[in-house]
Enzyme design. Structure first.
Site, mmCIF file in Angstrom:
data_model
loop_
_atom_site.group_PDB
_atom_site.id
_atom_site.type_symbol
_atom_site.label_atom_id
_atom_site.label_comp_id
_atom_site.label_asym_id
_atom_site.label_seq_id
_atom_site.Cartn_x
_atom_site.Cartn_y
_atom_site.Cartn_z
ATOM 1 N N GLY A 1 -8.041 8.389 6.830
ATOM 2 C CA GLY A 1 -8.252 8.665 8.248
ATOM 3 C C GLY A 1 -9.717 8.617 8.667
ATOM 4 N N ASP B 1 0.851 -1.193 0.000
ATOM 5 C CA ASP B 1 0.000 0.000 0.000
ATOM 6 C C ASP B 1 0.892 1.250 0.000
ATOM 7 O OD1 ASP B 1 -2.401 1.400 0.199
ATOM 8 O OD2 ASP B 1 -2.442 1.311 2.392
HETATM 9 P P1 13P Z 1 -9.065 4.764 5.315
HETATM 10 O O1 13P Z 1 -8.214 5.620 6.204
HETATM 11 O O2 13P Z 1 -10.268 5.498 4.840
HETATM 12 O O3 13P Z 1 -9.411 3.468 5.931
HETATM 13 O O4 13P Z 1 -8.210 4.453 3.974
HETATM 14 C C1 13P Z 1 -7.240 3.434 3.961
HETATM 15 C C2 13P Z 1 -6.407 3.471 2.735
HETATM 16 O O5 13P Z 1 -6.696 4.126 1.758
HETATM 17 C C3 13P Z 1 -5.200 2.666 2.736
HETATM 18 O O6 13P Z 1 -4.439 2.870 1.596
HETATM 19 O O1 G3H Z 2 -3.213 4.762 3.580
HETATM 20 C C1 G3H Z 2 -2.849 4.705 4.755
HETATM 21 C C2 G3H Z 2 -3.211 3.562 5.600
HETATM 22 O O2 G3H Z 2 -4.323 3.846 6.398
HETATM 23 C C3 G3H Z 2 -2.034 3.078 6.409
HETATM 24 O O3 G3H Z 2 -1.606 3.962 7.370
HETATM 25 O O4 G3H Z 2 0.929 3.952 7.410
HETATM 26 O O5 G3H Z 2 -0.426 4.471 9.476
HETATM 27 O O6 G3H Z 2 -0.314 2.164 8.574
HETATM 28 P P1 G3H Z 2 -0.280 3.637 8.266
HETATM 29 ZN ZN ZN Z 3 -4.507 4.859 0.825
#
Ligand code: 13P
Ligand code: G3H
Ligand code: ZN
Length: 311
Positions: free
Chosen positions: A181, A82
């Protein structure tokens, strides 16, 4: 079944008018909650690992936990990076065995986004791995900007064809009003997505899988539990599930959910300690947290994504 890429999942999701949930994982309990939920719903699923997750848990640990999950079910599971920030991160995750990576160069100028995405695509495709790219900027709650300024951040339908053709990416994350978020909108703001832009992008890229980041809905029943048992989440507002259902019926094939998982996990732990102040065995409160997260994932699969019985 070994880990799969998202290619088949997205082809079927596009044709069937549903989306695959991409849930962020950080530890054993979250992986178990998501995979058990997906297994019981007979849904394909994407487990994704952020920079924060890599720092917290180490990608090798997560890869092996995901492998354990894969060995306990026969549903299709993809393991995805991600928000990969650069080529090296994408390369190292491919080496560890991820089947899908995101190169997020959306903050870079147009030509740089294309060049970096293309470089990752070439390496990934040589290794049988698929690539998600991003075009446009997700809105932020802090963006107290005028409507025209926010509109300028949305993905332009005029750019998607050239971008996907030149980069040869396999899916594209777009900005149509979601944001990361638990605080996506202020009270009184209109929490709708720009479905019109999504429809236009769908016309420009027939059959091409679109991704929505920042798609948590921030369930108010869970927020209420957090607030009731000592937490404080004032005015946490997410994307209405009805908006996500519309998107899933159109070109959106992957919907990213992280914040909702966090809220569900935390709500259960807060309740557990309020009701059992003497407990100190982590297995006791993590059992509740895992069960609550699993229930939330099932709800998403059945009522929002529409991916149940598609495994
Ligand atoms: P949310 O913060 O809306 O759950 O989004 C998560 C996300 O896009 C991870 O890449
Ligand atoms: O897109 C972001 C995700 O919610 C992951 O966030 O890097 O704090 O795990 P994080
Ligand atoms: Zn994201």
């Amino acid at each position: 079944m070994p880990l799969v890429t998202t290619t088949e999942m997205f082809k079927k999701a596009y044709a069937g008018g549903y989306a695959i949930g991409a849930f962020n994982v950080n530890n054993m309990e979250t992986i178990q909650a998501i995979v058990e939920a997906a297994d019981e719903c007979r849904s394909p699923v994407i487990l994704q690992v952020s920079a924060g997750a890599r720092k917290y848990a180490n990608p090798v640990f997560l890869r092996h936990l995901v492998q354990a999950a894969v060995e306990t079910t026969d549903i299709p599971i993809a393991m995805h990076l991600d928000h990969g920030a650069d080529f090296e991160i994408c390369k190292s995750c491919i080496e560890v065995g991820f089947t899908s990576v995101m190169i997020d160069a959306s903050s870079k100028p147009w030509e740089e986004n294309i060049a970096l995405t293309k470089k990752v695509v070439e390496y990934a495709h040589d290794h049988g791995v698929v690539v998600e790219a991003e075009l446009g900027k997700l809105a932020g709650i802090e963006d107290d900007v005028k409507v025209e300024a926010r509109d300028a951040q949305f993905t332009s339908p005029d750019e998607v064809q050239e971008f996907t053709e030149r980069t040869e990416c396999d899916s594209l994350a777009i900005a149509i009003g979601t944001s990361h978020g638990a605080y996506k909108f202020k009270p009184g703001q209109d929490p709708r997505l720009r479905i019109d832009i999504l429809e236009e992008i769908g016309k420009r890229l027939p059959g091409f899988p679109i991704v929505l980041h920042g798609a948590s809905s921030v369930p108010q029943d869970q927020v209420a539990v957090v607030n009731e048992f000592g937490g404080s989440m004032p005015n946490a507002i997410g994307i209405p599930e009805s908006e996500l259902r519309k998107a899933a019926k159109l070109a959106v094939c992957k919907i990213n959910i992280d914040s909702d998982l966090r809220v569900a996990f935390t709500a259960a732990i807060r309740r557990h300690f309020a009701e059992n102040p003497s407990h100190f065995d982590p297995r006791q409160y993590l059992t509740d947290a895992r069960a609550n997260m699993k229930q939330l994932v099932k709800h998403k699969i059945v009522d929002v994504l529409g991916s149940a019985n598609r495994a």
